[in-house]
Design a protein around this motif. Structure first.
Motif, PDB file in Angstrom:
ATOM      1  N   ASP A  73     -17.258  71.128 -28.318  1.00 20.84           N
ATOM      2  CA  ASP A  73     -17.453  70.023 -27.372  1.00 20.84           C
ATOM      3  C   ASP A  73     -18.500  69.027 -27.852  1.00 20.84           C
ATOM      4  N   ASN A  74     -19.460  69.487 -28.664  1.00 24.85           N
ATOM      5  CA  ASN A  74     -20.505  68.579 -29.164  1.00 24.85           C
ATOM      6  C   ASN A  74     -20.094  67.893 -30.469  1.00 24.85           C
ATOM      7  N   ASN A  75     -18.813  67.987 -30.831  1.00 26.44           N
ATOM      8  CA  ASN A  75     -18.213  67.359 -32.016  1.00 26.44           C
ATOM      9  C   ASN A  75     -18.626  67.959 -33.351  1.00 26.44           C
ATOM     10  N   THR A  76     -19.250  69.140 -33.353  1.00 27.27           N
ATOM     11  CA  THR A  76     -19.500  69.822 -34.624  1.00 27.27           C
ATOM     12  C   THR A  76     -18.240  70.588 -35.013  1.00 27.27           C
TER      13      THR A  76
END
Length: 156
Positions: free
Chosen positions: A113-116
């Motif tokens: 969800d945090n784009n990692t």
């Protein structure tokens, strides 16, 4: 019990002298005793916490992550062989197409969800189709289906 497990157990039960032991794991230190390159015994911890030494002429590593292979310090490889190495037409790097594990109408998000980026997901450009590489196998699943009513297991 799942259909695959049930059918595996039917095969095992048909073999005299074969017993499956569940919830056992190799002990961390000195789990494997070898004579040269041959495994002669392994030590596991049973579900009740006791240690058990097993001796056999053949050992099968049926662990999910190759624990016996690792503790035996056996050589191993990973990655994909090329189509040429063993003459397998579908070996090696595969293109993104409808015959692989890809469903273009069902995109999979490769990030949290945090784009990692999720571990082991790579943005590297694919090598040519059929090439060997040193990448890990793609996560996949196998769906067992049957028309045999005695093997049915309801989908959730």
């Amino acid at each position: 019990m799942f259909v695959g497990e049930a059918n595996f157990l039917k095969l095992i039960q048909a073999q005299p002298g074969v017993t499956v032991f569940y919830n056992t794991e190799l002990v961390q230190q000195d789990a494997v005793v070898k004579d040269g390159t041959k495994i002669v015994s392994i030590t596991t911890t049973l579900s009740n916490g006791t240690k058990q030494v097993w001796q056999a002429s053949i050992f099968i590593d049926a662990s999910y992550e190759g624990d016996l292979t690792r503790f035996a310090k056996a050589t191993f490889t990973y990655g994909r062989e090329s189509t040429k190495q063993y003459g397998e037409s579908l070996a090696g790097v595969r293109p993104y197409d409808k015959t692989g594990n890809f469903i273009s109408s069902y995109p999979v998000n490769a990030t949290y969800d945090n784009n990692t980026v999720i571990p082991y997901v790579s943005s590297d450009t694919l090598l040519p189709s059929g090439s060997a590489d040193d990448k890990y196998q793609a996560y996949s699943y196998r769906l067992c289906v049957t028309r045999n009513k005695s093997n049915h297991f309801p989908f959730p």
